[in-house]
Motif scaffolding. Sequence first.
Motif, PDB file in Angstrom:
ATOM      1  N   PRO A  97       0.806  -1.218   0.000  1.00 29.18           N
ATOM      2  CA  PRO A  97       0.000   0.000   0.000  1.00 29.18           C
ATOM      3  C   PRO A  97       0.843   1.274   0.000  1.00 29.18           C
ATOM      4  O   PRO A  97       0.488   2.253  -0.668  1.00 29.18           O
ATOM      5  CB  PRO A  97      -0.821  -0.128   1.283  1.00 29.18           C
ATOM      6  CG  PRO A  97      -0.953  -1.602   1.493  1.00 29.18           C
ATOM      7  CD  PRO A  97       0.382  -2.150   1.068  1.00 29.18           C
ATOM      8  N   ARG A 125      -7.390  -2.588   1.862  1.00 29.53           N
ATOM      9  CA  ARG A 125      -6.417  -2.718   2.949  1.00 29.53           C
ATOM     10  C   ARG A 125      -6.573  -1.631   4.017  1.00 29.53           C
ATOM     11  O   ARG A 125      -6.067  -1.791   5.130  1.00 29.53           O
ATOM     12  CB  ARG A 125      -4.994  -2.688   2.388  1.00 29.53           C
ATOM     13  CG  ARG A 125      -4.673  -3.785   1.385  1.00 29.53           C
ATOM     14  CD  ARG A 125      -4.634  -5.167   1.994  1.00 29.53           C
ATOM     15  NE  ARG A 125      -4.344  -6.169   0.988  1.00 29.53           N
ATOM     16  CZ  ARG A 125      -3.125  -6.545   0.623  1.00 29.53           C
ATOM     17  NH1 ARG A 125      -2.065  -6.007   1.189  1.00 29.53           N
ATOM     18  NH2 ARG A 125      -2.960  -7.451  -0.323  1.00 29.53           N
ATOM     19  N   THR A 128      -8.201  -2.846   7.453  1.00 27.74           N
ATOM     20  CA  THR A 128      -7.557  -3.848   8.297  1.00 27.74           C
ATOM     21  C   THR A 128      -7.422  -3.288   9.712  1.00 27.74           C
ATOM     22  O   THR A 128      -7.527  -2.080   9.944  1.00 27.74           O
ATOM     23  CB  THR A 128      -6.174  -4.230   7.744  1.00 27.74           C
ATOM     24  OG1 THR A 128      -5.395  -3.043   7.573  1.00 27.74           O
ATOM     25  CG2 THR A 128      -6.303  -4.955   6.413  1.00 27.74           C
ATOM     26  N   TYR A 161     -14.288  -5.212   5.150  1.00 27.24           N
ATOM     27  CA  TYR A 161     -13.122  -5.829   4.513  1.00 27.24           C
ATOM     28  C   TYR A 161     -13.517  -7.127   3.804  1.00 27.24           C
ATOM     29  O   TYR A 161     -13.130  -7.364   2.649  1.00 27.24           O
ATOM     30  CB  TYR A 161     -12.039  -6.116   5.555  1.00 27.24           C
ATOM     31  CG  TYR A 161     -10.805  -6.758   4.966  1.00 27.24           C
ATOM     32  CD1 TYR A 161      -9.737  -5.971   4.548  1.00 27.24           C
ATOM     33  CD2 TYR A 161     -10.714  -8.145   4.799  1.00 27.24           C
ATOM     34  CE1 TYR A 161      -8.608  -6.553   3.989  1.00 27.24           C
ATOM     35  CE2 TYR A 161      -9.597  -8.725   4.227  1.00 27.24           C
ATOM     36  CZ  TYR A 161      -8.546  -7.925   3.825  1.00 27.24           C
ATOM     37  OH  TYR A 161      -7.441  -8.507   3.247  1.00 27.24           O
TER      38      TYR A 161
END
Length: 223
Positions: A97, A125, A128, A161
Motif C-alpha cells: 500500500p 487494505r 484492516t 473488509y
Amino acid sequence: MLSIKDQIAAVKGALSAPRIGTYEVAAGTNGDEDPSALNLYLWNAQISGAFLAPLHICEVVIRNAVADALEPKYGAKWAWTPAFEQSLPSPSVGYSPRQDLFNARRNAHTVGKVIPELKFAFWQRMFTSRHDVRLWDTYLLQVMPGLDASKPVSQLRRGIYDDLEEIRALRNRIAHHEPILTRNLADDFTRITRLIAYRSQVTADWMTSHHEKQVQEMLQNKP
C-alpha cells in the motif's frame, strides 16, 4: 450461410478452445453442433457487463468514504503526509500500500488526482485492524452512517473488509474476462448494495432502481 457446426467451430477458434472448453464443461455440451457453451459464454459476458456500473459506483463510494476519514485525521493533503505514509504497510514481497501511494501521487498535484490512481486493493487494505485505533474507532460511523452503531467498530470494519474481498475477486474476474458463472452473483449484488448503503442509502436505492432488475432477469435467464 454457415452451418451451426461451422459457426461454433469458427467462434471457438477465435476465442480459443481452452477458453470455450471451460464453458463446454459447465454447459455439458453434447457434440460439435451443440451451441450451449457459446450461449453460456455470451451470458457470462452479458452478466459481467451488467455488474460494471454497480461495481463502479461501489468502488467510488468506498474510496470517497475512506478519503473523508483520512482528511480530518491527516489533513487535506493526507496523500503527502509522513504520518499517513508510515501508517501503511510496506512489505518487501507482494502488494505494498505504501508503494502504491508513492506511485499514485508521483505525477499528481491534488488529493483528487491521487484517489483514482490508487488500486482497489489499497482501499480494501484500509479496512484492516492496523487502522482501527488511528482511524476507524473515531471516523467509521461518521463516514458510513448506515452501519449498525450497536456493533463494535472492529466487527463492522472487518465485515466491510470481507465484503470488499468478495467484490475485488468479482471485479478482477470481470476485468480479465474470466468466468463468473460459478459465483453466487445474487449475493455479490447484495454485497455491493450493502456497502453503498453503509455510506448512503439514497445512493444504494438509486443504483438498484437502475440495475437490480437487469441483474435479476439475467440471473433468472441463465442458460
